[in-house]
Design an enzyme around this catalytic site. Sequence first.
Site, mmCIF file in Angstrom:
data_model
loop_
_atom_site.group_PDB
_atom_site.id
_atom_site.type_symbol
_atom_site.label_atom_id
_atom_site.label_comp_id
_atom_site.label_asym_id
_atom_site.label_seq_id
_atom_site.Cartn_x
_atom_site.Cartn_y
_atom_site.Cartn_z
ATOM 1 N N ASN A 1 0.875 -1.181 0.000
ATOM 2 C CA ASN A 1 0.000 0.000 0.000
ATOM 3 C C ASN A 1 0.910 1.230 0.000
ATOM 4 O O ASN A 1 1.467 1.583 1.034
ATOM 5 C CB ASN A 1 -0.887 -0.030 1.252
ATOM 6 C CG ASN A 1 -1.688 1.245 1.424
ATOM 7 O OD1 ASN A 1 -1.804 2.049 0.492
ATOM 8 N ND2 ASN A 1 -2.257 1.440 2.608
ATOM 9 N N LYS B 1 0.181 4.239 -0.349
ATOM 10 C CA LYS B 1 -0.470 5.442 0.223
ATOM 11 C C LYS B 1 -0.224 6.649 -0.682
ATOM 12 O O LYS B 1 -0.118 6.492 -1.901
ATOM 13 C CB LYS B 1 0.008 5.674 1.652
ATOM 14 C CG LYS B 1 -0.072 4.421 2.519
ATOM 15 C CD LYS B 1 0.077 4.716 3.973
ATOM 16 C CE LYS B 1 0.163 3.405 4.741
ATOM 17 N NZ LYS B 1 0.039 3.573 6.166
ATOM 18 N N HIS C 1 -9.509 1.041 4.953
ATOM 19 C CA HIS C 1 -8.234 1.243 5.653
ATOM 20 C C HIS C 1 -8.459 2.191 6.836
ATOM 21 O O HIS C 1 -9.293 3.097 6.757
ATOM 22 C CB HIS C 1 -7.196 1.836 4.686
ATOM 23 C CG HIS C 1 -5.808 1.813 5.239
ATOM 24 N ND1 HIS C 1 -5.373 2.757 6.142
ATOM 25 C CD2 HIS C 1 -4.775 0.970 5.037
ATOM 26 C CE1 HIS C 1 -4.119 2.475 6.468
ATOM 27 N NE2 HIS C 1 -3.733 1.399 5.815
ATOM 28 N N GLU D 1 -6.867 4.618 7.801
ATOM 29 C CA GLU D 1 -6.671 6.034 7.452
ATOM 30 C C GLU D 1 -7.900 6.598 6.751
ATOM 31 O O GLU D 1 -8.088 7.821 6.717
ATOM 32 C CB GLU D 1 -5.392 6.183 6.602
ATOM 33 C CG GLU D 1 -4.158 5.983 7.472
ATOM 34 C CD GLU D 1 -2.921 5.477 6.752
ATOM 35 O OE1 GLU D 1 -2.863 5.557 5.512
ATOM 36 O OE2 GLU D 1 -2.002 4.988 7.449
ATOM 37 N N GLU E 1 -5.372 -5.105 10.617
ATOM 38 C CA GLU E 1 -4.377 -4.059 10.829
ATOM 39 C C GLU E 1 -4.703 -3.298 12.115
ATOM 40 O O GLU E 1 -5.518 -2.357 12.090
ATOM 41 C CB GLU E 1 -4.397 -3.072 9.659
ATOM 42 C CG GLU E 1 -4.069 -3.696 8.326
ATOM 43 C CD GLU E 1 -3.469 -2.670 7.365
ATOM 44 O OE1 GLU E 1 -2.364 -2.920 6.886
ATOM 45 O OE2 GLU E 1 -4.087 -1.621 7.138
ATOM 46 N N GLY F 1 2.475 2.031 10.929
ATOM 47 C CA GLY F 1 3.476 3.092 10.818
ATOM 48 C C GLY F 1 4.165 3.447 12.128
ATOM 49 O O GLY F 1 4.841 4.473 12.208
ATOM 50 N N SER G 1 3.386 -2.288 10.417
ATOM 51 C CA SER G 1 4.828 -2.275 10.685
ATOM 52 C C SER G 1 5.541 -3.574 10.305
ATOM 53 O O SER G 1 6.511 -3.957 10.957
ATOM 54 C CB SER G 1 5.099 -1.917 12.151
ATOM 55 O OG SER G 1 4.651 -0.598 12.425
#
Length: 244
Positions: free
Chosen positions: A11, A13, A98, A100, A168, A174, A206
């Site tokens: 991904n 991003k 996701h 985010e 996730e 991250g 991560s």
Amino acid sequence: MALRRKLIAGNWKMNGLRADGIGLARAIAEHARIGNPACDLLVCPPATLVVPVGEAIAGSGVALGGQDCAPAEKGAFTGDISAEMLKDAGCSYVIVGHSERRHGHGESDDEVRAKVAAAWRAGLVAILCVGETRAEREAGREVVVVNRQLAGSIPGTATADKLVIAYEPVWAIGTGLVPTPADVNAVHHSIRSVIPQGARILYGGSVNPKNCGELLSLDEVDGALIGGASLKADDFWAIAEACR
Ligand code: PEP
């Protein structure tokens, strides 16, 4: 039961201008062409790079995916991209839900479910992301939260060939933090009990070349969704190699 071939998905991003993205895609494709990967490989570039990245990986066996899609097929939705557009641009997968998007854009399970349905309408495989926040993990609620997200985000017509789950934990994305292998296996085991038999469950958060061996050796882990480490072709390939 048929063996679930592992899937290693990058991904990217909101990273990469044309030269970076095409260079990264070419390097990954080169690894795939000569390396005979023991897993499926997927890259999900930003929307501006879907077409040139698709050209760069053509014939390599690396699949192409979008990072999000709109529920609607077309219309007055400024800035959105439909699943049909991704399919038309060469994608076979799309990431939906996701964290985010859920947290940064306030997406609800209902919206995510509509996006999964849109992916299927267009003939894409949906990679549905679920995961708890740090507070939810500290309260021991990870399985409850993930089950609620799954129940709210998976349309009733799910089948194993068009659905991939990415577990996730939000606090692992991250941050360099990773749940223990036992914790990952436990959540994946619980997810498996409520999704179609044979559907793949990826771990994300991560993952890097150092920790991937242990994570990918877990019974319940069918691959990885990778953010930061997917931006370096050698790191991404090293993770793919851990599937061997
Ligand atoms: C992600 O955003 O899907 C992700 C797993 O990111 P990272 O690997 O950088 O934690």
